[in-house]
Design a protein around this motif. Structure first.
Motif, PDB file in Angstrom:
ATOM      1  N   GLU A 110       1.123  -0.705   0.419  1.00 13.23           N
ATOM      2  CA  GLU A 110       0.444  -0.056  -0.103  1.00 13.23           C
ATOM      3  C   GLU A 110       0.799   0.886   0.173  1.00 13.23           C
ATOM      4  OE1 GLU A 110      -2.288  -0.849   3.571  1.00 13.23           O
ATOM      5  OE2 GLU A 110      -3.676  -2.153   3.023  1.00 13.23           O
ATOM      6  N   LEU A 111       1.637   1.610  -1.388  1.00 11.91           N
ATOM      7  CA  LEU A 111       2.699   2.949  -1.333  1.00 11.91           C
ATOM      8  C   LEU A 111       1.668   4.168  -1.771  1.00 11.91           C
ATOM      9  CD1 LEU A 111       5.359   0.978  -3.086  1.00 11.91           C
ATOM     10  CD2 LEU A 111       4.931   1.697  -0.324  1.00 11.91           C
ATOM     11  N   PRO A 112       2.299   5.351  -1.154  1.00 13.66           N
ATOM     12  CA  PRO A 112       1.276   6.205  -1.546  1.00 13.66           C
ATOM     13  C   PRO A 112       1.632   6.707  -2.899  1.00 13.66           C
ATOM     14  CG  PRO A 112       2.513   6.500   0.587  1.00 13.66           C
ATOM     15  CD  PRO A 112       2.439   5.659   0.024  1.00 13.66           C
ATOM     16  N   VAL A 113       2.948   6.413  -3.287  1.00 10.97           N
ATOM     17  CA  VAL A 113       3.648   6.972  -5.070  1.00 10.97           C
ATOM     18  C   VAL A 113       5.068   5.371  -5.138  1.00 10.97           C
ATOM     19  CG1 VAL A 113       5.286   8.303  -6.011  1.00 10.97           C
ATOM     20  CG2 VAL A 113       4.252   8.647  -4.058  1.00 10.97           C
ATOM     21  N   ARG A 114       4.639   4.947  -6.684  1.00  8.49           N
ATOM     22  CA  ARG A 114       4.834   3.799  -7.142  1.00  8.49           C
ATOM     23  C   ARG A 114       5.303   3.775  -8.162  1.00  8.49           C
ATOM     24  NH1 ARG A 114       1.654  -0.525  -5.226  1.00  8.49           N
ATOM     25  NH2 ARG A 114       0.449   1.027  -4.232  1.00  8.49           N
ATOM     26  N   TRP A 115       6.336   3.760  -8.507  1.00  9.30           N
ATOM     27  CA  TRP A 115       7.087   3.934  -9.577  1.00  9.30           C
ATOM     28  C   TRP A 115       8.069   2.654 -10.450  1.00  9.30           C
ATOM     29  CZ3 TRP A 115       7.870   6.138  -5.074  1.00  9.30           C
ATOM     30  CH2 TRP A 115       9.123   5.744  -4.150  1.00  9.30           C
ATOM     31  N   TRP A 116       8.189   3.048 -11.871  1.00 11.31           N
ATOM     32  CA  TRP A 116       9.630   1.703 -12.768  1.00 11.31           C
ATOM     33  C   TRP A 116      10.117   2.253 -13.748  1.00 11.31           C
ATOM     34  CZ3 TRP A 116       4.250   1.285 -12.806  1.00 11.31           C
ATOM     35  CH2 TRP A 116       3.723   0.921 -13.780  1.00 11.31           C
ATOM     36  N   TYR A 117      10.783   2.026 -14.296  1.00 14.30           N
ATOM     37  CA  TYR A 117      11.741   2.652 -15.422  1.00 14.30           C
ATOM     38  C   TYR A 117      12.149   1.978 -16.173  1.00 14.30           C
ATOM     39  CZ  TYR A 117      12.896   5.472 -10.792  1.00 14.30           C
ATOM     40  OH  TYR A 117      12.609   6.022  -9.901  1.00 14.30           O
ATOM     41  N   ASP A 118      12.287   2.199 -17.450  1.00 16.00           N
ATOM     42  CA  ASP A 118      12.797   1.910 -18.593  1.00 16.00           C
ATOM     43  C   ASP A 118      13.895   1.682 -18.227  1.00 16.00           C
ATOM     44  OD1 ASP A 118      13.197  -0.457 -20.577  1.00 16.00           O
ATOM     45  OD2 ASP A 118      11.571   0.643 -21.749  1.00 16.00           O
ATOM     46  N   LEU A 119      15.015   0.948 -18.424  1.00 22.03           N
ATOM     47  CA  LEU A 119      16.033   1.184 -19.019  1.00 22.03           C
ATOM     48  C   LEU A 119      16.346   0.383 -20.531  1.00 22.03           C
ATOM     49  CD1 LEU A 119      17.210  -0.013 -14.995  1.00 22.03           C
ATOM     50  CD2 LEU A 119      16.440   2.954 -15.942  1.00 22.03           C
ATOM     51  N   LYS A 120      17.027   1.101 -20.704  1.00 22.82           N
ATOM     52  CA  LYS A 120      18.399   0.627 -21.579  1.00 22.82           C
ATOM     53  C   LYS A 120      19.874   0.591 -21.708  1.00 22.82           C
ATOM     54  CE  LYS A 120      17.203   4.972 -24.191  1.00 22.82           C
ATOM     55  NZ  LYS A 120      16.626   5.568 -26.304  1.00 22.82           N
ATOM     56  N   PRO A 121      20.771   0.218 -22.350  1.00 25.61           N
ATOM     57  CA  PRO A 121      21.956  -0.174 -22.449  1.00 25.61           C
ATOM     58  C   PRO A 121      22.302   0.378 -23.649  1.00 25.61           C
ATOM     59  CG  PRO A 121      21.183  -2.663 -23.098  1.00 25.61           C
ATOM     60  CD  PRO A 121      20.000  -1.640 -22.535  1.00 25.61           C
TER      61      PRO A 121
END
Length: 273
Positions: A110-121
């Motif tokens: 139960e997170l107020p803010v959540r995130w993820w990233y799309d990483l590329k070499p």
């Protein structure tokens, strides 16, 4: 002392910064950031974007002009977990860069803010790797029950880097953030001022951050939701030092070299040097 400041800086990075990826480098935006803010009134979105641009400018991060193709999605919703589950069901590769613990937190907590990233070499000059498939920037939005959500992703690729140079210091590749998604769950984020929330969003949008961040031993905006008695309404000197240091060290270095250089730069800034 300078040694104590460097030690504190390394501890801060361990607490809040996402661990280096498979390329053994700290990822960062190497292209211009183009934000898209959804789920709030125009005036609120404008205030969030203004704060994002202010922090980015101070940290040496370039933002694209209006009309750009979004690669950073900031979305306000009332059920972020449901949106994440929808995204993962449709695109299971979305969370491929996260650890198992981070993936569990993103989907279940139960997170107020959540995130993820799309990483590329990519090459140290920003060239895409060759020999892989390239998917155009895509965004998927769900509009169920009046909620707004979605994801942002970059071109994904895998293959080889054409670089025949040699160096005993740098590497041939760098790890870039190609896209990022930040979901704000208003069920859990209510009660915070828009100013404080805007600063928190800027922090997690502009640099890969641990999910959720561990509580650092020094003042930080990342304490906004985990330490009510020491809540910081704005980015602290440590937060600003971290962002500036991340974007001032060479991208094509291994994580240990980057970490040492960033700790030194953070210590100098905190000390006023």
């Amino acid at each position: 002392t300078p040694e104590e400041l460097r030690s504190a800086a390394k501890t801060f990075m361990t607490s809040v910064a996402a661990a280096p990826g498979g390329a053994d480098q700290f990822a960062r935006w190497n292209q211009k950031v183009c934000p898209s803010i959804m789920g709030v009134a125009e005036a609120q979105a404008a205030k969030i974007e203004a704060r994002l641009r202010e922090v980015a400018t101070e940290s040496g991060i370039k933002l694209a002009e209006a009309g750009c193709k979004p690669n950073l999605l900031i979305s306000f919703t009332t059920d972020a977990r449901a949106i994440v589950r929808q995204v993962v069901a449709k695109r299971p590769y979305t969370l491929r860069g996260m650890t198992g613990e981070e993936r569990r937190a993103l989907i279940e907590e139960e997170l107020p803010v959540r995130w993820w990233y799309d990483l590329k070499p990519e090459s140290k000059y920003g060239q895409a790797v060759t020999g892989g498939e390239h998917a155009a920037l895509s965004m998927a939005f769900s509009m169920e029950k009046g909620q707004t959500g979605g994801m942002a992703s970059s071109e994904n690729s895998s293959g080889y880097i054409d670089d025949y140079s040699s160096s005993l210091i740098g590497t041939k590749a760098r790890l870039s953030i190609g896209g990022a998604t930040v979901l704000i769950d208003m069920t859990y984020a209510k009660g915070q001022s828009l100013d404080a929330l805007s600063s928190y969003i800027a922090m997690v949008s502009l640099a890969p951050m641990r999910l959720p961040p561990k509580q650092p031993t020094v003042p930080s905006i990342t304490n906004l939701f985990v330490a009510k008695d020491t809540t910081q309404p704005d980015l602290t000197a440590w937060d600003r030092a971290w962002l500036t240091a991340l974007y001032s060290v060479p991208a094509n270095r291994n994580a240990s070299v980057q970490r040492a250089a960033m700790a030194g730069k953070m210590a100098d800034r905190i000390a006023g040097r």
